[in-house]
Structure formats: structure tokens, C-alpha cells
Design an enzyme around this catalytic site. Sequence first.
Site, mmCIF file in Angstrom:
data_model
loop_
_atom_site.group_PDB
_atom_site.id
_atom_site.type_symbol
_atom_site.label_atom_id
_atom_site.label_comp_id
_atom_site.label_asym_id
_atom_site.label_seq_id
_atom_site.Cartn_x
_atom_site.Cartn_y
_atom_site.Cartn_z
ATOM 1 N N LYS A 129 -12.857 9.032 -3.653
ATOM 2 C CA LYS A 129 -11.683 8.222 -3.988
ATOM 3 C C LYS A 129 -10.786 9.050 -4.895
ATOM 4 O O LYS A 129 -11.252 9.955 -5.598
ATOM 5 C CB LYS A 129 -12.101 6.942 -4.703
ATOM 6 C CG LYS A 129 -11.078 5.815 -4.585
ATOM 7 C CD LYS A 129 -11.094 5.193 -3.201
ATOM 8 C CE LYS A 129 -10.116 4.033 -3.106
ATOM 9 N NZ LYS A 129 -10.189 3.357 -1.783
ATOM 10 N N ASP A 169 -4.376 3.502 -0.125
ATOM 11 C CA ASP A 169 -4.970 2.401 -0.879
ATOM 12 C C ASP A 169 -3.802 1.689 -1.547
ATOM 13 O O ASP A 169 -2.651 1.830 -1.085
ATOM 14 C CB ASP A 169 -5.998 2.921 -1.902
ATOM 15 C CG ASP A 169 -6.879 1.831 -2.500
ATOM 16 O OD1 ASP A 169 -7.852 1.437 -1.841
ATOM 17 O OD2 ASP A 169 -6.580 1.366 -3.619
#
Length: 353
Positions: A129, A169
Site C-alpha cells: 500500500k 484508492d
Amino acid sequence: KFSRMPNKSLSDVVEGLRKVDGHESEFLQAVTEVAETLEPAAKADPSLVDVFERLVVPERLVSFRVVWQADDGSQQVNRGYRVQFNSAIGPYKGGLRFHPSVNQSILKFLGFEQIFKNSLTTLPMGGGKGGSDFDPKGKSDGEVMRFCQAFMTELSRHIGADTDVPAGDIGVGGREIGYLFGQYKRLRNEFTGVLTGKGFEFGGSRIRPQATGYGVVYFLTHMLKDNSSDIAGKDVLVSGSGNVAQYAIEKLIQLGARPITCSDSSGYIVAKNGLKKEHLDYIMEVKNVKRGRIQLVAEKFDDVSFVAGKRPWAEKADIAAPCATQNEIGVDDAKSLVANKINFVVEGANMPT
């Protein structure tokens, strides 16, 4: 062969992690929840404790400065991150989040959970991430482009089609992915699959934008079926107004449910008779084109009202679908859901409860 402390448990691993990363509340929350779930399996097979102890520490965490120029010519500085958590079964894979709240704790929690989500696809993908505390809201297209180019200038040396494949995201949609991919291509002089979520015109997937939101609703239909119920006619509280929430609302409408709320950080809108296609079309225009606040939807439609500064969980409905961000349903919110006899909660966001 690895040696293991006698009778060491997953909770011991979590406590050890707490001593080192005690300030990272979101990360510790995610690790604790997984550990509690796996505890029975670890008791049956103690070797899992060794695996878990290695799993909770990222293989690599990159932090870097991002300097970019605002429209007024001033210099702006943000922090960029990439957490490359685990590559045991394939290249790191996970999104990029641009939001003021971004820090190492949030990205570590997201990267940790991404390991399990990716493994469940049965595809050879690891977990990772990344992102930045940059806030795209209120920025011009030029400012977002210059930030993305500066961000990718540093990130490009750490990613690659066989190394680490980022995606979007919160705060990183098709526009941002396009800017990021353009800069990567310029720097590396190659057209390669280093980013997912690209536009269909240059290598993206047709179903990518809809996949998560549709998937949430498909999962919900199975939840209801297992409880001898059906989605048609059900009132659904949806939080968020990004990609996941938009397409969850779209699929709910298609299947005969009534999504009645939609939200952003300023508050939420509520349509007591359900959001219709014309409402959703304008929500998408406001969020994807105008990049405005959800309140604009209430200003356009007489049958939609706006509640400032609150989340939608006190509204009466049959189902709750948190599709915004982590920890968006707190204890008081959960009590409101119970009081309103909401029996089903389907999670579109990462760790929303």
C-alpha cells in the site's frame, strides 16, 4: 529451521509488536483482529505463530519527500510512502491513497490486510500500500498533475511490473492514475503493466471501476439468501461517495433495493424514498467531474436533504453498507444500527468497524 519460544501465542506476537509500534493504532487494530481470528488455528498448529511473527513486519517501507509547484508559483511539500509488506507469492500489489490523514500506521494496516485479500484471489500477488498526505480536494488539474509527476519521480525507482504494481484508492482515481502512468512511462521509456486502474483507452479494464461496488452488493445478496431474505425493497444506508459507493448504489438500484444515503467528509445526503438513477448520475458528476461536495446533490433535488457534519448511521433502514473509510462505524454508531433493527452490515471500505 526456525526456533520458536515455547508456548508462544499470537497474542504474544501482538504484544511484542505493541512495544515497537504502539503509536500506530490503526495498524495494531488490524493485526489484533487477524490474530484473534487465527488463534484457534495457531493452537492447533503452533508453527503458524512463527509465520505470523514474520508476516506482521513489512519487508520494506519507503518514505520520501514530494515537492511540487502550486498554480500561484509557491513551493509545496508533502510526504510520500510505499509499504511493501509481503511478496511471498508474487509482486507487491495494493493501492495509493492521497488524503490528509495518510500516515505510516494507516498504510501499514491497509498493506497488511492487502496480503490476505490478494491471496484469496488465488492470483500470485503479494500485499502492499502507498500514498501521500496530499489532498486533491480544491486543487486544479494542473496542481494534481504536478504533484502526481513529482510523486512518481521518486516512486518509480521502487516499483515495476514484476516488483510492485500500485493501483488507486481514496483520492486516486482515473485522472491521477493517468498522470502517474504518464510520468512513469516518461521516466522509464517503457509501456508496461506497472499500474492498474488505467483508462480503458490505454490498457485498463472495462469492469474495473464497477468491480468493488458491484462485488459488495453481490456479497450482500448471498448474505441475505443465507438468511432467507431478498434484497428487493430493502432500504440501505450507504456511506462514502467515491468509486465503491457510487457503483454499490448503482447495483442496489438495479436489483430493486433502495439506497437512501450517500456521504462525504462534510456530511451526508438522505432520500427517504430512495436514490434514483438521476440522483446517482448527478452524484457522479459532482464527485468525478466537478469534484464538489455532496451537499450540491441536495441543492439540486427537492426530494434529497443534507445533514452536515454527521454520518448516516442514525437513519432508519434495513441494511448498512459502509463504503467510505476505516473506523467509520464507532460504538455509538453501532448502537444506533441495533436500535433501528438493522440486521445486516456489508463492508465496502477497509476495516470500517
